[in-house]
Design a protein around this motif. Structure first.
Motif, short mmCIF file in Angstrom:
data_model
loop_
_atom_site.label_atom_id
_atom_site.label_comp_id
_atom_site.label_asym_id
_atom_site.label_seq_id
_atom_site.Cartn_x
_atom_site.Cartn_y
_atom_site.Cartn_z
N ALA A 203 0.83 -1.20 0.00
CA ALA A 203 0.00 0.00 0.00
C ALA A 203 0.87 1.25 0.00
O ALA A 203 2.00 1.23 0.50
CB ALA A 203 -0.90 0.00 1.23
N PRO A 204 0.36 2.35 -0.55
CA PRO A 204 1.12 3.61 -0.51
C PRO A 204 1.50 3.95 0.94
O PRO A 204 0.67 3.84 1.84
CB PRO A 204 0.14 4.64 -1.07
N SER A 205 2.74 4.33 1.13
CA SER A 205 3.26 4.62 2.47
C SER A 205 4.24 5.76 2.39
O SER A 205 4.90 5.96 1.37
CB SER A 205 3.97 3.39 3.05
N ALA A 206 4.38 6.50 3.49
CA ALA A 206 5.37 7.57 3.57
C ALA A 206 6.59 7.05 4.31
O ALA A 206 6.48 6.30 5.27
CB ALA A 206 4.79 8.77 4.30
N PHE A 207 7.78 7.44 3.84
CA PHE A 207 9.03 7.00 4.44
C PHE A 207 9.95 8.19 4.68
O PHE A 207 9.87 9.20 3.98
CB PHE A 207 9.75 6.01 3.52
N ASN A 208 10.81 8.06 5.67
CA ASN A 208 11.88 9.02 5.90
C ASN A 208 13.18 8.45 5.37
O ASN A 208 13.49 7.28 5.61
CB ASN A 208 12.03 9.32 7.40
N TRP A 209 13.92 9.26 4.65
CA TRP A 209 15.17 8.84 4.04
C TRP A 209 16.32 9.06 5.01
O TRP A 209 16.40 10.09 5.66
CB TRP A 209 15.38 9.63 2.76
N TRP A 210 17.22 8.08 5.09
CA TRP A 210 18.42 8.19 5.90
C TRP A 210 19.60 8.25 4.93
O TRP A 210 19.99 7.22 4.37
CB TRP A 210 18.54 6.98 6.83
N PRO A 211 20.14 9.43 4.68
CA PRO A 211 21.17 9.58 3.64
C PRO A 211 22.45 8.80 3.94
O PRO A 211 22.85 8.67 5.10
CB PRO A 211 21.46 11.08 3.61
N VAL B 174 24.56 3.07 -4.79
CA VAL B 174 24.02 3.95 -3.75
C VAL B 174 23.20 3.10 -2.80
O VAL B 174 22.37 2.30 -3.22
CB VAL B 174 23.13 5.05 -4.38
N TRP B 175 23.47 3.27 -1.49
CA TRP B 175 22.72 2.53 -0.47
C TRP B 175 21.65 3.48 0.07
O TRP B 175 21.94 4.51 0.66
CB TRP B 175 23.66 2.09 0.64
N LEU B 176 20.39 3.12 -0.17
CA LEU B 176 19.27 3.92 0.29
C LEU B 176 18.63 3.24 1.50
O LEU B 176 18.37 2.04 1.48
CB LEU B 176 18.22 4.06 -0.81
N ARG B 177 18.42 4.01 2.54
CA ARG B 177 17.77 3.49 3.73
C ARG B 177 16.52 4.33 4.00
O ARG B 177 16.58 5.54 4.04
CB ARG B 177 18.69 3.59 4.95
N TYR B 178 15.41 3.65 4.16
CA TYR B 178 14.14 4.32 4.43
C TYR B 178 13.45 3.68 5.63
O TYR B 178 13.42 2.47 5.75
CB TYR B 178 13.19 4.20 3.23
N ARG B 179 12.91 4.52 6.49
CA ARG B 179 12.11 4.06 7.62
C ARG B 179 10.70 4.60 7.44
O ARG B 179 10.53 5.74 7.04
CB ARG B 179 12.70 4.56 8.93
N PRO B 180 9.70 3.78 7.78
CA PRO B 180 8.33 4.28 7.68
C PRO B 180 8.16 5.56 8.50
O PRO B 180 8.63 5.65 9.62
CB PRO B 180 7.48 3.14 8.27
N ALA B 181 7.51 6.55 7.91
CA ALA B 181 7.26 7.82 8.60
C ALA B 181 6.19 7.61 9.67
O ALA B 181 5.28 6.82 9.49
CB ALA B 181 6.82 8.88 7.61
N THR B 182 6.34 8.30 10.76
CA THR B 182 5.35 8.20 11.83
C THR B 182 4.50 9.46 11.83
O THR B 182 5.01 10.56 11.66
CB THR B 182 6.01 8.01 13.21
N GLY B 183 3.18 9.24 12.02
CA GLY B 183 2.19 10.29 12.12
C GLY B 183 2.60 11.59 11.69
O GLY B 183 2.35 12.61 11.48
#
Length: 92
Positions: free
Chosen positions: A66-74, A83-92
């Motif tokens: 499902a569509p989800s928002a993530f925060n990128w960790w550069p 390129v190593w991309l790290r994403y964590r699910p965004a909270t509220g």
């Protein structure tokens, strides 16, 4: 590295090893084993390594999620161009 075979319902099977170990629980790949935890919201962080090559066919890591928002960790790129991309699910 310790390996644990899981069985039964995925959400319950993942909870046991995830709570019992202090390290990371890692699923590698883009097949059904990687899709199912993402669809059930069991993923704490996505690690993607983008290589400077294109393939016309192959598995898609986010099919069915499902569509989800993530925060990128550069992270800085490797000398190879990967390129190593790290994403964590965004909270509220």
């Amino acid at each position: 590295m310790e390996r644990t075979l899981i069985s039964g319902e995925l959400d319950q099977a993942v909870a046991g090893p995830k709570n019992a170990h202090s390290g990371k629980l890692i699923v590698s790949g883009a097949g059904e084993l990687a899709h199912a935890p993402a669809r059930q919201g069991l993923v704490d962080e996505f690690w993607l390594r983008v290589h400077p090559m294109l393939w016309a066919t192959g598995p898609r890591i986010f099919d069915g999620v499902a569509p989800s928002a993530f925060n990128w960790w550069p992270r800085p790129p490797y000398r190879s161009g990967v390129v190593w991309l790290r994403y964590r699910p965004a909270t509220g």
